[in-house]
Design a protein around this motif. Sequence first.
Motif, PDB file in Angstrom:
ATOM      1  N   TYR A 102      49.113  73.378  22.601  1.00  0.00           N
ATOM      2  CA  TYR A 102      48.599  72.475  23.622  1.00  0.00           C
ATOM      3  C   TYR A 102      49.649  72.269  24.692  1.00  0.00           C
ATOM      4  CZ  TYR A 102      50.895  68.890  20.562  1.00  0.00           C
ATOM      5  OH  TYR A 102      51.748  68.171  19.776  1.00  0.00           O
ATOM      6  N   THR A 103      49.268  71.507  25.717  1.00  0.00           N
ATOM      7  CA  THR A 103      50.192  71.172  26.796  1.00  0.00           C
ATOM      8  C   THR A 103      50.466  69.677  26.742  1.00  0.00           C
ATOM      9  OG1 THR A 103      49.399  72.963  28.231  1.00  0.00           O
ATOM     10  CG2 THR A 103      50.527  71.119  29.302  1.00  0.00           C
ATOM     11  N   ILE A 104      51.722  69.307  26.890  1.00  0.00           N
ATOM     12  CA  ILE A 104      52.129  67.907  26.892  1.00  0.00           C
ATOM     13  C   ILE A 104      52.584  67.525  28.285  1.00  0.00           C
ATOM     14  CG2 ILE A 104      53.768  66.211  25.976  1.00  0.00           C
ATOM     15  CD1 ILE A 104      54.161  68.059  23.575  1.00  0.00           C
ATOM     16  N   THR A 105      52.134  66.379  28.771  1.00  0.00           N
ATOM     17  CA  THR A 105      52.695  65.803  29.986  1.00  0.00           C
ATOM     18  C   THR A 105      53.142  64.395  29.632  1.00  0.00           C
ATOM     19  OG1 THR A 105      50.490  65.053  30.711  1.00  0.00           O
ATOM     20  CG2 THR A 105      51.285  67.145  31.581  1.00  0.00           C
ATOM     21  N   ALA A 106      54.265  63.976  30.188  1.00  0.00           N
ATOM     22  CA  ALA A 106      54.798  62.676  29.826  1.00  0.00           C
ATOM     23  C   ALA A 106      55.605  62.092  30.972  1.00  0.00           C
ATOM     24  CB  ALA A 106      55.669  62.788  28.578  1.00  0.00           C
ATOM     25  N   GLU A 107      55.655  60.769  30.987  1.00  0.00           N
ATOM     26  CA  GLU A 107      56.440  60.061  31.985  1.00  0.00           C
ATOM     27  C   GLU A 107      57.074  58.855  31.323  1.00  0.00           C
ATOM     28  OE1 GLU A 107      56.056  58.044  36.452  1.00  0.00           O
ATOM     29  OE2 GLU A 107      54.456  59.301  35.619  1.00  0.00           O
ATOM     30  N   GLY A 108      58.385  58.702  31.501  1.00  0.00           N
ATOM     31  CA  GLY A 108      59.091  57.601  30.868  1.00  0.00           C
ATOM     32  C   GLY A 108      59.840  56.762  31.882  1.00  0.00           C
ATOM     33  N   GLN A 109      59.853  55.448  31.654  1.00  0.00           N
ATOM     34  CA  GLN A 109      60.571  54.514  32.504  1.00  0.00           C
ATOM     35  C   GLN A 109      61.607  53.788  31.666  1.00  0.00           C
ATOM     36  OE1 GLN A 109      60.314  54.194  35.763  1.00  0.00           O
ATOM     37  NE2 GLN A 109      58.559  55.569  36.048  1.00  0.00           N
ATOM     38  N   GLY A 110      62.847  53.754  32.176  1.00  0.00           N
ATOM     39  CA  GLY A 110      63.921  53.086  31.452  1.00  0.00           C
ATOM     40  C   GLY A 110      64.605  52.024  32.275  1.00  0.00           C
ATOM     41  N   GLY A 111      63.850  51.354  33.155  1.00  0.00           N
ATOM     42  CA  GLY A 111      64.434  50.304  33.974  1.00  0.00           C
ATOM     43  C   GLY A 111      65.494  50.853  34.902  1.00  0.00           C
ATOM     44  N   ALA A 112      66.641  50.147  34.952  1.00  0.00           N
ATOM     45  CA  ALA A 112      67.713  50.550  35.856  1.00  0.00           C
ATOM     46  C   ALA A 112      68.304  51.901  35.480  1.00  0.00           C
ATOM     47  CB  ALA A 112      68.815  49.491  35.854  1.00  0.00           C
ATOM     48  N   ALA A 113      68.116  52.322  34.224  1.00  0.00           N
ATOM     49  CA  ALA A 113      68.668  53.615  33.794  1.00  0.00           C
ATOM     50  C   ALA A 113      67.988  54.772  34.481  1.00  0.00           C
ATOM     51  CB  ALA A 113      68.546  53.755  32.278  1.00  0.00           C
ATOM     52  N   GLY A 114      66.757  54.561  34.923  1.00  0.00           N
ATOM     53  CA  GLY A 114      66.067  55.627  35.629  1.00  0.00           C
ATOM     54  C   GLY A 114      64.764  56.028  34.994  1.00  0.00           C
ATOM     55  N   PHE A 115      64.305  57.212  35.325  1.00  0.00           N
ATOM     56  CA  PHE A 115      63.022  57.698  34.831  1.00  0.00           C
ATOM     57  C   PHE A 115      63.147  59.158  34.447  1.00  0.00           C
ATOM     58  CE2 PHE A 115      63.007  58.968  39.268  1.00  0.00           C
ATOM     59  CZ  PHE A 115      62.476  60.245  39.219  1.00  0.00           C
ATOM     60  N   ALA A 116      62.189  59.612  33.667  1.00  0.00           N
ATOM     61  CA  ALA A 116      62.106  61.026  33.325  1.00  0.00           C
ATOM     62  C   ALA A 116      60.634  61.379  33.238  1.00  0.00           C
ATOM     63  CB  ALA A 116      62.793  61.304  31.989  1.00  0.00           C
ATOM     64  N   SER A 189      69.450  58.099  20.780  1.00  0.00           N
ATOM     65  CA  SER A 189      69.103  59.505  20.939  1.00  0.00           C
ATOM     66  C   SER A 189      69.631  60.004  22.260  1.00  0.00           C
ATOM     67  CB  SER A 189      67.579  59.676  20.930  1.00  0.00           C
ATOM     68  OG  SER A 189      67.036  59.276  22.169  1.00  0.00           O
ATOM     69  N   GLY A 190      69.635  61.299  22.384  1.00  0.00           N
ATOM     70  CA  GLY A 190      69.900  61.892  23.671  1.00  0.00           C
ATOM     71  C   GLY A 190      68.565  61.987  24.385  1.00  0.00           C
ATOM     72  N   ILE A 191      68.482  62.760  25.432  1.00  0.00           N
ATOM     73  CA  ILE A 191      67.225  62.888  26.133  1.00  0.00           C
ATOM     74  C   ILE A 191      66.224  63.570  25.230  1.00  0.00           C
ATOM     75  CG2 ILE A 191      66.100  64.046  28.008  1.00  0.00           C
ATOM     76  CD1 ILE A 191      68.290  63.373  29.714  1.00  0.00           C
ATOM     77  N   PRO A 192      65.104  62.933  24.909  1.00  0.00           N
ATOM     78  CA  PRO A 192      64.138  63.491  23.989  1.00  0.00           C
ATOM     79  C   PRO A 192      63.656  64.829  24.460  1.00  0.00           C
ATOM     80  CG  PRO A 192      63.638  61.243  24.440  1.00  0.00           C
ATOM     81  CD  PRO A 192      64.771  61.645  25.349  1.00  0.00           C
ATOM     82  N   ALA A 193      63.931  65.826  23.707  1.00  0.00           N
ATOM     83  CA  ALA A 193      63.501  67.127  24.100  1.00  0.00           C
ATOM     84  C   ALA A 193      62.098  67.384  23.667  1.00  0.00           C
ATOM     85  CB  ALA A 193      64.392  68.154  23.459  1.00  0.00           C
ATOM     86  N   TRP A 194      61.550  66.550  22.891  1.00  0.00           N
ATOM     87  CA  TRP A 194      60.206  66.777  22.363  1.00  0.00           C
ATOM     88  C   TRP A 194      59.225  66.885  23.489  1.00  0.00           C
ATOM     89  CZ3 TRP A 194      56.631  62.359  21.670  1.00  0.00           C
ATOM     90  CH2 TRP A 194      55.386  62.797  21.247  1.00  0.00           C
ATOM     91  N   ALA A 195      59.473  66.901  24.563  1.00  0.00           N
ATOM     92  CA  ALA A 195      58.572  67.133  25.620  1.00  0.00           C
ATOM     93  C   ALA A 195      59.419  67.155  26.807  1.00  0.00           C
ATOM     94  CB  ALA A 195      57.638  66.006  25.711  1.00  0.00           C
ATOM     95  N   TRP A 196      60.528  67.543  26.504  1.00  0.00           N
ATOM     96  CA  TRP A 196      61.574  67.100  27.396  1.00  0.00           C
ATOM     97  C   TRP A 196      60.882  65.947  27.903  1.00  0.00           C
ATOM     98  CZ3 TRP A 196      65.387  66.902  31.191  1.00  0.00           C
ATOM     99  CH2 TRP A 196      66.635  67.224  30.649  1.00  0.00           C
ATOM    100  N   LEU A 197      60.286  65.687  26.672  1.00  0.00           N
ATOM    101  CA  LEU A 197      59.114  64.914  26.659  1.00  0.00           C
ATOM    102  C   LEU A 197      59.357  63.876  27.544  1.00  0.00           C
ATOM    103  CD1 LEU A 197      57.357  64.577  23.433  1.00  0.00           C
ATOM    104  CD2 LEU A 197      56.866  65.731  25.503  1.00  0.00           C
ATOM    105  N   VAL A 198      60.010  64.210  27.928  1.00  0.00           N
ATOM    106  CA  VAL A 198      60.450  63.837  29.174  1.00  0.00           C
ATOM    107  C   VAL A 198      61.712  63.296  28.943  1.00  0.00           C
ATOM    108  CG1 VAL A 198      59.794  62.450  31.181  1.00  0.00           C
ATOM    109  CG2 VAL A 198      58.396  63.511  29.748  1.00  0.00           C
ATOM    110  N   GLY A 199      61.021  64.489  29.118  1.00  0.00           N
ATOM    111  CA  GLY A 199      60.568  65.835  29.041  1.00  0.00           C
ATOM    112  C   GLY A 199      60.037  66.415  27.967  1.00  0.00           C
TER     113      GLY A 199
END
Length: 202
Positions: A102-116, A189-199
């Motif tokens: 399948y295809t995964i799309t994701a968007e994450g918000q981390g406040g002042a830390a930024g977004f992915a 964790s580091g940047i979740p690679a599960w989708a670089w899942l946001v990615g």
Amino acid sequence: MAGQTEVKPHRCCAQTSYARIVGKGINDMEMNFEHRIAASREQVWTALNDTDILKAAITGCSSMEATGENSFKAQITAKVGPVKAKFTFDIALSDIDPPNGYTITAEGQGGAAGFAKGGATVSLREDGAETILAYSAKANVGGKLAQLGARLIDGAAQKMANEFFVKFSELAADPSSIAVDQSVPEKESGIPAWAWLVGLLA
């Protein structure tokens, strides 16, 4: 040894194909992975759609809940270099082709830390009694995370991807190995690679 799952080393071709700085964000970061799992394709497909397994496999994931038939919300604590934040990810699945991928799309918000935000194509192919899981992901990162630079972010993502695949492989082959009580101290964790899942990942 009886009762233990053998996790074979995976072929990891993960690398950032290119990363260019645009404004305050890092755009067009690419990652590609292949991982061999000692389980049937049907088992791996089931695991990829099991929120309990995914939560257990992602370091720093404190919650993952279905918000619709093919959508989820996850809370993940991410730390890259000096930047640490709790991200909220909205995740959606599309192009669903059981049990092939399948295809995964994701968007994450981390406040002042930024977004992915980004997406990944996940595919499964049989190799005898085992399964090869492959994914190709692209991500954009902004805010304080982007200021850390592509090299640091890429290194964190690769580390997280390796950790995820090892744990996911164990759980896909033996789902009963998930601890009944998962109320363990929250890990970073580091940047979740599960989708670089946001990615998969921040």
